[in-house]
Design a protein around this motif. Structure first.
Motif, PDB file in Angstrom:
ATOM      1  N   ALA A  74       0.749  -1.154  -0.028  1.00 10.72           N
ATOM      2  CA  ALA A  74       0.000   0.110   0.223  1.00 10.72           C
ATOM      3  C   ALA A  74       0.758   1.152  -0.037  1.00 10.72           C
ATOM      4  O   ALA A  74       0.473   2.450  -0.682  1.00 10.72           O
ATOM      5  N   TRP A  75       2.063   1.226   0.775  1.00  7.04           N
ATOM      6  CA  TRP A  75       2.667   2.453   0.514  1.00  7.04           C
ATOM      7  C   TRP A  75       3.491   2.674  -0.745  1.00  7.04           C
ATOM      8  O   TRP A  75       3.612   3.699  -1.216  1.00  7.04           O
ATOM      9  N   GLN A  76       3.724   1.507  -1.359  1.00 10.69           N
ATOM     10  CA  GLN A  76       4.417   1.546  -2.619  1.00 10.69           C
ATOM     11  C   GLN A  76       3.497   2.133  -3.705  1.00 10.69           C
ATOM     12  O   GLN A  76       3.817   2.852  -4.524  1.00 10.69           O
ATOM     13  N   ARG A  77       2.114   1.555  -3.600  1.00  8.18           N
ATOM     14  CA  ARG A  77       1.189   2.301  -4.635  1.00  8.18           C
ATOM     15  C   ARG A  77       0.777   3.750  -4.118  1.00  8.18           C
ATOM     16  O   ARG A  77       0.577   4.385  -5.068  1.00  8.18           O
ATOM     17  N   SER A  78       1.160   4.149  -2.887  1.00  8.46           N
ATOM     18  CA  SER A  78       0.844   5.358  -2.491  1.00  8.46           C
ATOM     19  C   SER A  78       2.018   6.307  -3.166  1.00  8.46           C
ATOM     20  O   SER A  78       1.627   7.497  -3.527  1.00  8.46           O
ATOM     21  N   LEU A  79       3.041   5.827  -3.504  1.00 13.82           N
ATOM     22  CA  LEU A  79       4.027   6.485  -4.262  1.00 13.82           C
ATOM     23  C   LEU A  79       3.861   6.570  -5.882  1.00 13.82           C
ATOM     24  O   LEU A  79       4.832   7.051  -6.401  1.00 13.82           O
ATOM     25  N   GLY A  80       2.881   6.000  -6.246  1.00 13.23           N
ATOM     26  CA  GLY A  80       2.713   5.638  -7.611  1.00 13.23           C
ATOM     27  C   GLY A  80       3.031   4.610  -8.225  1.00 13.23           C
ATOM     28  O   GLY A  80       3.240   4.451  -9.471  1.00 13.23           O
ATOM     29  N   TYR A  81       3.691   3.766  -7.551  1.00 12.84           N
ATOM     30  CA  TYR A  81       4.318   2.356  -8.084  1.00 12.84           C
ATOM     31  C   TYR A  81       3.178   1.380  -8.290  1.00 12.84           C
ATOM     32  O   TYR A  81       2.289   1.246  -7.831  1.00 12.84           O
ATOM     33  N   THR A  82       3.348   0.533  -9.465  1.00  8.53           N
ATOM     34  CA  THR A  82       2.505  -0.471  -9.759  1.00  8.53           C
ATOM     35  C   THR A  82       3.289  -1.603 -10.102  1.00  8.53           C
ATOM     36  O   THR A  82       4.498  -1.519 -10.477  1.00  8.53           O
ATOM     37  N   GLY A  83       2.799  -2.746 -10.377  1.00  8.92           N
ATOM     38  CA  GLY A  83       3.391  -4.126 -10.866  1.00  8.92           C
ATOM     39  C   GLY A  83       4.308  -4.573 -10.031  1.00  8.92           C
ATOM     40  O   GLY A  83       4.203  -4.514  -8.922  1.00  8.92           O
ATOM     41  N   LEU A  84       5.631  -4.714 -10.609  1.00  9.57           N
ATOM     42  CA  LEU A  84       6.677  -5.382  -9.960  1.00  9.57           C
ATOM     43  C   LEU A  84       7.110  -4.315  -8.801  1.00  9.57           C
ATOM     44  O   LEU A  84       7.675  -4.776  -7.763  1.00  9.57           O
ATOM     45  N   PRO A  87      10.293  -4.535  -0.243  1.00 11.99           N
ATOM     46  CA  PRO A  87      11.032  -3.225  -0.382  1.00 11.99           C
ATOM     47  C   PRO A  87      12.016  -3.118  -1.276  1.00 11.99           C
ATOM     48  O   PRO A  87      12.775  -3.976  -1.622  1.00 11.99           O
ATOM     49  N   GLY A  88      11.931  -1.984  -2.049  1.00  9.68           N
ATOM     50  CA  GLY A  88      12.881  -1.532  -2.988  1.00  9.68           C
ATOM     51  C   GLY A  88      13.600  -0.378  -2.429  1.00  9.68           C
ATOM     52  O   GLY A  88      13.252   0.318  -1.335  1.00  9.68           O
ATOM     53  N   PRO A  89      14.968   0.142  -2.862  1.00 10.60           N
ATOM     54  CA  PRO A  89      15.671   0.963  -2.271  1.00 10.60           C
ATOM     55  C   PRO A  89      14.784   2.376  -2.394  1.00 10.60           C
ATOM     56  O   PRO A  89      15.189   2.950  -1.146  1.00 10.60           O
ATOM     57  N   THR A  90      14.066   2.790  -3.002  1.00 13.65           N
ATOM     58  CA  THR A  90      13.742   4.154  -3.371  1.00 13.65           C
ATOM     59  C   THR A  90      12.530   4.215  -2.239  1.00 13.65           C
ATOM     60  O   THR A  90      12.482   5.028  -1.631  1.00 13.65           O
ATOM     61  N   SER A  91      11.727   2.944  -2.192  1.00 14.43           N
ATOM     62  CA  SER A  91      10.509   3.210  -1.197  1.00 14.43           C
ATOM     63  C   SER A  91      11.044   3.061   0.190  1.00 14.43           C
ATOM     64  O   SER A  91      10.248   3.780   0.850  1.00 14.43           O
TER      65      SER A  91
END
Length: 270
Positions: free
Chosen positions: A87-97, A103-107
């Motif tokens: 949900a945090w990743q989606r709030s940053l505008g990320y989708t898919g992979l 967790p990824g480095p940017t998020s």
């Protein structure tokens, strides 16, 4: 009078300087990603060794953003934490992979703003075509090192980032870090050695046989701690850590024992 003034100012100036330079706590990204692979596959809420403090910081940040209930701020990166991180990743505008909950480095860096700093960052590197298949830089480096140890070059039959290419792969090749390797011409002992070398450099690797599914003999390998993994690949990585075979039946690991199980980064440090 000058000395008295200097003495009077010394304490508050020192206190202010110390407060301004106080370091934020650190989150070990390697530990967090490892727990995010293993913990959702556990049958209990055990905490992955070495990850507790870092995971607690991540979960506390997710709670502060209203994405995770306080009862799940426990150091166990289970399915609720995976969902909250997605949900945090989606709030940053990320989708898919980029929004699977791994967790990824940017998020992770963005989540830590004003709360923690990230150490031991992980990155899969740039994507490219290698021997006719898509891979990322990290996976390519791992494969080349395994080949050096084996003194033999693999033929890659399926690479990474190839959604829908082979329905029998069940989505494991949709993201990064996934390879299928031919074993034609290898003896049984050579196949076992090949799997062992792949495991030694940081792959969760198994010899797949026709009796296990609708496929020929081949080696299936997933790069541990690849932050571009698809969810099925992440699950296989977690099962490997837990001593399982990475198949839907979640049977015992049938490959050569390699202990400790290491990531590419740990292999390089060793």
């Amino acid at each position: 009078m000058g000395g008295a003034l200097a003495g009077a100012l010394a304490t508050p100036v020192a206190a202010w300087t110390g407060q301004a330079s106080a370091a934020l706590p650190t989150v070990d990204m390697e530990a967090v990603v490892k727990s995010a692979q293993i913990d959702p596959r556990r049958a209990d809420s055990a905490i992955t060794a070495g990850s507790r403090d870092s995971v607690l910081l991540v979960e506390s940040a997710l709670q502060a953003k209203g994405l995770l209930a306080a009862s799940y701020v426990d150091g166990h990166f289970g399915t609720r934490t995976i969902d909250a991180y997605a949900a945090w990743q989606r709030s940053l505008g990320y989708t898919g992979l980029d929004a699977t909950g791994l967790p990824g480095p940017t998020s992770l860096t963005k989540l830590g703003e004003q709360r923690f700093t990230v150490v031991r960052p992980l990155s899969p590197g740039a994507q490219s075509t290698f021997r006719g298949v898509p891979v990322n830089a990290r996976t390519k480096a791992m494969l080349l090192e395994a080949e050096r140890l084996l003194a033999r070059q693999f033929t890659i039959t399926q690479g990474s980032y190839s959604p829908g290419e082979d329905p029998t792969s069940a989505g494991t090749h949709d993201g990064g870090g996934a390879l299928d390797l031919a074993v034609d011409g290898m003896t049984s002992a050579q196949r076992t050695t090949a799997v062992r070398r792949l495991r030694q450099v940081g792959f969760a690797a198994w010899l797949r046989t026709p009796s296990q599914g609708n496929w020929p003999y081949h080696i299936h390998a997933i790069a541990l701690a690849d932050t571009d993994q698809s969810t099925p690949a992440r699950n296989q990585a977690g099962d490997y850590y837990l001593g399982l075979n990475g198949l839907a039946n979640r049977g015992p690991d049938d490959g050569p024992a390699v202990e400790p199980k290491v990531t590419w980064e740990q292999y390089l440090r060793a």
